[in-house]
Design an enzyme around this catalytic site. Structure first.
Site, short mmCIF file in Angstrom:
data_model
loop_
_atom_site.label_atom_id
_atom_site.label_comp_id
_atom_site.label_asym_id
_atom_site.label_seq_id
_atom_site.Cartn_x
_atom_site.Cartn_y
_atom_site.Cartn_z
N LYS A 68 0.86 -1.19 0.00
CA LYS A 68 0.00 0.00 0.00
C LYS A 68 0.90 1.24 0.00
O LYS A 68 1.97 1.22 0.62
CB LYS A 68 -0.85 -0.06 1.27
CG LYS A 68 -1.94 1.00 1.41
CD LYS A 68 -2.73 0.75 2.71
CE LYS A 68 -3.88 1.72 2.88
NZ LYS A 68 -4.67 1.45 4.10
N SER A 99 -9.78 -1.23 7.38
CA SER A 99 -9.18 -0.95 6.07
C SER A 99 -8.45 -2.11 5.41
O SER A 99 -8.11 -2.03 4.24
CB SER A 99 -8.24 0.25 6.18
OG SER A 99 -8.99 1.44 6.16
N SER A 123 -9.70 1.30 3.31
CA SER A 123 -8.83 2.09 2.48
C SER A 123 -7.78 1.27 1.72
O SER A 123 -7.19 1.77 0.77
CB SER A 123 -8.13 3.14 3.33
OG SER A 123 -7.23 2.53 4.23
#
Lengths: 483, 485
Positions: free
Chosen positions: B78, B177, B153
């Site tokens: 990420k 997330s 997310s």
């Protein structure tokens, strides 16, 4: 007319700690390096970087807390103080707010006339310093500012007093005590000019007898003991004038200008920040157990007040001598070491305060670098005490010891400075002096007793200072009166 | 079998047997990313060159017999993890050109094992969002249906693993997330216990809640990747110095006698019927596997979302103060003075949701409101944590849905932040409690979208949820499905 107003002062002292590394990262704290050369992701506030507490900072905080009679919190919390400024890389300062590391302490100060007064210490907390802004001052650079983050994240202790001081002199006295303590403990170098030891003063006035405090102004930017006194005195005057002329003191921060000796408003309460303090989630609560406190306590040096007391009570020094010798930790250590080896404490005090301090000043030497060790000085003093040499020759020997680093006995021997105590030898010199100065002998015998000093001087001179002055004196009187 | 369909464990075997080289694997992924990512938009930065160089190094290590569990395995991260020399944007304009000068601890750990980093993945800006629509670099799409969101997310991470654009990915989970996008994309996502994995070098959203975890194709891979990143880090004061067990060793243990709790408050109105059916089916499977099903209560559940949006935003308002345009990131050149510079730079650099949360958090910490909002939320948090501890006195794991619905369509909730916030209703309490949980595939909706099952474990008992998940995976086929893509 009596002064109808009482001054109330509280001090916030910031002491920069002498740890080798910063409070939340491993960067060096050394002063005066190339801008931004002593930085890392943590003290630059880079994305993702996290603080890790330097345990030595905690140790220094505990030391300072114990030395100022504080309670050490078994659990304390770091908090974020949020505000924007270019020298503050994270947009918040890590400090302590609700649960500081030390609370409820006190420090006694001496007032004029020998009385003592207790000043309360509200709290001591740990925090990180900010960086420095360098504003462009050349025509091309005007209006630009550069940021140096070498100082960012260096450890500070903030020592907050109660509003217990009633005059600028009391404030200075308290400030000097705290200064002496942190320097003694070795936690701060005490340098006011470099900003390693800084002070903000909260000053207010109120009519005598009024219980509640007047509105206070916070004085900032004061970097010498003298300026602090000036700033407080000026501010007290300003507030009284204001009230007398029908005005009201407003709560504000004022800057002291050392050029004018005046303070001027920096920001008012209405512009005061809302710092939005909250516990820093990146740091766990700081737990200090009794064994840690005990370990720090046992490492504490004897503090100046205790030392002074011991010098007076145990060693019989006069108050003045005790004060001077206790004022500096290394000087006191030197004195203590000397006393252990010498016969007379007072002689040690006299010589250290006289010869040693004079020589330090002359040669711009620090007490830690004195070429004459305390043991060597003790040896010299003992030679004077046992009449091997006179005090005057002692000074010559001291000088030679300083230059060569050699011992007193060795020098006395090799330079032939040993005092002459042979009665026959001294009598010969006495007779010669008497024979050479018939006029003075006549005057002396005519009742001018003071002339004995003249004869002693002559004999001493003839012996190149080596004759025992007491014996010289005795023999002279015997001979003169016998004539 | 195609290379990009292999799991980490399968790749490990083939690399160790020399059936494949790390360079071949990296090339397969490079081609896969080039062929698919214009549709999915999972990557913000693709590491063509550095990945190939890392693969070569991995092959050298393999040849020399210096083999760590991740050597040569293609893993994506990420874009919230600092990666030295690579752009690290957090999907924000404000860090659009920011090149990290150092590696996050977890990145350093996988690099040390000579994993191959395929690139940096899309996400909601600063990890604030549940749909990946809050990225400054375009929304990521769900590989099961490109009109749907992948969740957020860590939506880029989940979509990337589901669409076979990396064998596994690292994500972060602050309120769900990792788990919610894993659920929406039909992959396995694990949020470890707070303190289990280092946060050093992970761009902070809400420091007391953020935790790093793996997103993988199956449970064994999850154990493998967690093993590599877990453990104390002296650079993160909140990471816990407690031994990391061997997760593979206990993975295949039987579930007989395991007590599985069903929190009553999690099976309520608003739970999608397809999701309810899939989760109930999973409960039945666990009964067959010998687990004992126990109904439990987490009484303060309904306060969790409100509590979260006070604590997380309060911390975020402070964490994001460093993006001030002074040292790095976007700085306006129009400013008249300092305040102007701050305001214009931040206005230009942050997206709408980030601004909304900074304002919420600033308000919650403000003098006069602190006690009513931030402090109250902290008290509620303690009660929520206690709920879990009480439940765990009775059961070994909790079983719940991950999200109330399968993946929603792009744009569906962008104008209704509150609805968006509620999609994390089942995941947020776990972060507030600080314990561990994972999401694994347990079915599909009528529309063909994946549905996830959440297993919540006691603090630091990742091993227990991993074996509980593994038993389910062995008994079902859900994880074997892949998007037709």
């Amino acid at each position: 007319m009596t002064q109808p107003y009482e001054t109330v002062i509280g001090l916030e002292i910031h002491a920069q700690l002498t740890t080798n590394t910063k409070i939340f990262c491993g960067c060096s704290t050394e002063f005066g390096k190339t801008p931004n050369s002593q930085t890392c992701p943590v003290c630059l506030g880079l994305p993702g970087a996290l603080p890790v507490l330097n345990r030595q900072v905690v140790e220094f905080a505990i030391k300072t807390g114990l030395a100022t009679n504080c309670q050490i919190a078994p659990r304390s919390i770091f908090a974020r103080k949020n505000y924007f400024y270019p020298d503050l890389p994270k947009g918040y300062q890590i400090s302590q707010f609700e649960l500081p590391v030390c609370e409820h302490g006190w420090q006694d100060i001496e007032l004029e006339g020998g009385e003592s007064k207790r000043i309360g210490i509200t709290r001591i907390h740990m925090e990180e310093d900010a960086g420095k802004l360098i504003h462009g001052d050349t025509p091309e650079a005007l209006g630009t500012s550069l940021v140096d983050l070498n100082r960012a994240c260096t450890p500070l202790l903030e020592i907050v007093s109660e509003p217990d001081m009633r005059s600028a002199d009391e404030a200075i006295s308290y400030l000097k005590k705290i200064h002496q303590i942190v320097v003694y403990l070795g936690v701060c170098n005490g340098n006011l000019e470099e900003g390693s030891f800084r002070c903000d003063a909260n000053v207010s006035v109120r009519p005598y007898g009024q219980a509640e405090l007047g509105t206070r102004a916070e004085l900032k930017n004061i970097n010498s003991f003298r300026f602090i006194k000036e700033a407080i005195e000026h501010e007290v005057e300003r507030q009284i004038d204001l009230i007398e002329s029908g005005g009201k003191v407003v709560q504000e921060t004022r800057l002291f200008d050392s050029n004018t000796g005046m303070t001027r408003s920096m920001r008012g309460k209405e512009e005061a920040h809302d710092y939005r303090y909250f516990p820093d989630p990146d740091l766990v609560p700081l737990v200090i157990d009794d064994s840690w406190i005990d370990a720090v306590r046992s490492s504490l040096p004897e503090l100046p007040d205790a030392k002074r007391k011991r010098f007076i009570e145990k060693l019989g020094l006069p108050e003045y001598d005790a004060e001077v010798l206790a004022s500096d930790r290394l000087l006191a250590n030197y004195f203590d070491a000397c006393v252990t080896h010498a016969k007379e404490a007072k002689a040690c005090a006299n010589w250290i305060m006289g010869e040693v301090l004079r020589k330090l000043k002359e040669t711009d030497t620090l007490i830690g670098e004195v070429p004459i060790s305390p043991v060597m000085l003790a040896e010299l003093l003992d030679r004077i005490a046992d009449n091997t040499i006179s005090g005057k020759i002692g000074k010559t020997v001291f000088e030679k010891m300083w230059q060569t680093g050699r011992g007193a006995d060795e020098l006395i021997e090799s330079e032939g400075l040993k005092q002459v105590t042979d009665t026959g030898a001294i009598e010969t010199l006495v007779d010669e002096v008497i024979a050479a100065n018939p006029d003075q002998v006549a005057e002396y015998l005519g009742g001018k007793d003071k002339l004995i000093g003249f004869f002693v001087g002559k004999v001493m001179q003839a012996s190149q200072g080596k004759a025992n002055p007491g014996m010289v004196n005795q023999l002279l009187i015997k001979r003169l009166k016998g004539n | 079998m195609t290379i990009y369909d292999l799991t980490l464990a399968e790749l490990r075997t083939k690399l160790d047997n020399r059936e494949l080289s790390a360079v071949e694997v990296a090339e397969a992924y490079r081609a896969r990313i080039a062929a698919t990512d214009q549709d999915v938009n999972a990557y913000i930065t693709v590491c063509d060159e550095s990945a190939m160089a890392e693969a070569k190094l991995a092959d050298q290590a393999l040849a020399a017999g210096e083999i760590a569990p991740l050597t040569g395995l293609p893993i994506a991260a990420k874009d919230i993890f600092n990666t030295a020399g690579l752009k690290t944007t957090c999907a924000s304009r404000i860090l659009e050109n920011y090149i990290a000068p150092y590696d996050a601890t977890v990145i350093a750990r996988i690099k040390e094992q000579k994993a191959v980093i395929t690139g940096k993945l899309n996400m909601d800006e600063f990890a604030m969002g549940s749909s990946n629509e809050n990225s400054a670099f375009g929304a990521t799409r769900n590989p099961w249906n490109l009109n749907h969101v992948p969740g957020g997310s860590s939506g880029g991470s989940a979509a990337c693993v589901a669409s076979r654009q990396a064998a596994a990915a690292l994500g972060t989970d602050t309120g769900g997330s990792i788990r919610q996008p894993a659920s929406h994309c039909g992959v396995v996502g694990l949020k470890p216990t707070y303190g289990r994995v280092s946060r050093y070098g992970v761009i902070a959203y809400a420091s007391s809640l953020d935790q790093v975890g793996p997103i993988t194709r199956d449970v064994r891979d999850s154990a493998l990747l967690l093993q590599a990143i877990a453990g104390h880090d002296p650079a993160d004061s909140t990471s816990i110095d407690t031994p990391v067990p061997d997760y593979q060793a206990t993975l295949t243990q039987e579930l007989t006698g395991l007590k599985v709790g069903l929190p009553a408050e999690y099976f309520i109105d608003g739970l999608d019927e397809d999701v309810r059916r899939a989760v109930e089916q999973a409960v039945a499977t666990y009964k067959e596997l010998g687990a004992e099903i126990v109904e439990v209560s987490l009484p303060h559940t309904s306060y969790a979302v409100a509590c979260y949006y006070l604590i997380a935003t309060a911390e975020a308002s402070s964490n994001l103060a460093r993006y001030d345009g002074v040292r790095y990131g976007v700085r306006t050149d129009q400013a008249e003075n300092l305040i102007d510079m701050y305001m214009q730079s931040r206005a230009a650099g942050f997206g709408a949701e980030v601004k909304r949360r900074i304002m919420l958090g600033t308000y919650a910490l403000s003098s006069g409101y602190y006690d009513a909002y931030y402090l109250k939320a902290q008290k509620v948090r303690t009660m929520i944590r206690q709920d879990f501890l009480d439940a765990f006195a009775k059961v070994d794991v909790l079983l719940t849905p991950v999200a109330p619905t399968p993946a929603f369509t792009i744009g569906e909730k962008t104008n209704d932040p509150l609805q968006m916030y509620l999609s994390d209703i089942y995941t947020i309490p776990v972060n507030l409690a600080g314990t561990c949980a994972m999401s694994l595939p347990c079915g599909f909706s009528a529309a063909g979208l994946p549905i996830g099952l959440q297993l919540i474990g006691k603090p630091f008992e990742e091993a227990t949820i991993l074996r509980t998940a593994h038993a389910f995976e062995q008994a079902t086929e859900w994880h074997k499905r892949k998007p037709e893509f």
